[in-house]
Design a protein around this motif. Structure first.
Motif, short mmCIF file in Angstrom:
data_model
loop_
_atom_site.label_atom_id
_atom_site.label_comp_id
_atom_site.label_asym_id
_atom_site.label_seq_id
_atom_site.Cartn_x
_atom_site.Cartn_y
_atom_site.Cartn_z
N ASN A 99 36.90 36.50 44.60
CA ASN A 99 35.76 37.06 45.24
C ASN A 99 36.16 38.43 45.61
O ASN A 99 37.26 38.79 45.62
CB ASN A 99 35.25 35.93 46.03
N ASP A 100 35.19 39.02 46.34
CA ASP A 100 35.26 40.32 46.95
C ASP A 100 35.60 40.21 48.30
O ASP A 100 35.18 41.25 49.12
CB ASP A 100 33.89 41.05 46.44
N GLU B 212 36.61 41.08 42.33
CA GLU B 212 36.42 40.10 41.27
C GLU B 212 36.08 40.82 39.87
O GLU B 212 36.43 40.12 39.02
CB GLU B 212 35.29 39.29 41.90
#
Length: 164
Positions: free
Chosen positions: A101-102, A94
């Motif tokens: 997101n991760d 990210e």
């Protein structure tokens, strides 16, 4: 042949393609490579690429490949594993605008912790070492056996429960 896939979402992964070019320049990579680069703006210098390919072309590239480099999408990883390919996973982050997101960290760590893939570190600094392990036969990877259609969901869930 090496096949690189980063999916079709609207997020670039320029740092991966720059790193792969650097590995060619350093002499780590010498095999032919084809990359599906998605919306990345960096254009590779040392290997073939297309922005997007059809599902049929994707299946053909997987079939032709000895090594598959995949972002952390479980579908792409499993297609390569089901085809009995050696897989290196790389993580979109990210903080670089590579994803929303991760979540790919958990996907990649789950596959790697079970010994099915090699995982490049988050900054890709050991990507060359991942290739060297595959070339030298020192990768220690386990063969993937997918007898349970829910196996991946269970594996990732177990990993998350034990580690987060």
């Amino acid at each position: 042949m090496i096949f690189v896939t980063v999916g079709s979402r609207n997020y670039p992964f320029d740092r991966l393609f720059k790193k792969l070019d650097a590995l060619y320049e350093e002499g780590v990579l010498t095999d032919s490579m084809f990359a599906q680069i998605g919306t990345s703006t960096y254009k590779p210098k040392h290997y073939e690429y297309k922005d997007f390919i059809s599902p049929d072309a994707f299946a053909e590239r997987i079939k032709e490949a000895d090594i598959v480099v995949s972002h952390g999408a479980s579908g792409s990883i499993m297609k390569a594993l089901n085809a009995r390919k050696k897989v290196i996973v790389v993580t979109r982050l990210e903080k670089y605008g590579e994803h929303i997101n991760d979540h790919q960290i958990q996907n990649n760590e789950a596959f790697a912790s079970n010994g099915y893939v090699l995982m490049a570190d988050l900054e890709l600094s050991n990507l060359g070492e991942c290739f060297r392990k595959l070339y030298n036969g020192t990768d220690g990877l386990k063969p993937w056996v997918n007898k349970d259609p829910m196996a991946i969901v269970k594996m990732i869930d177990k990993f998350i429960q034990e580690n987060w």
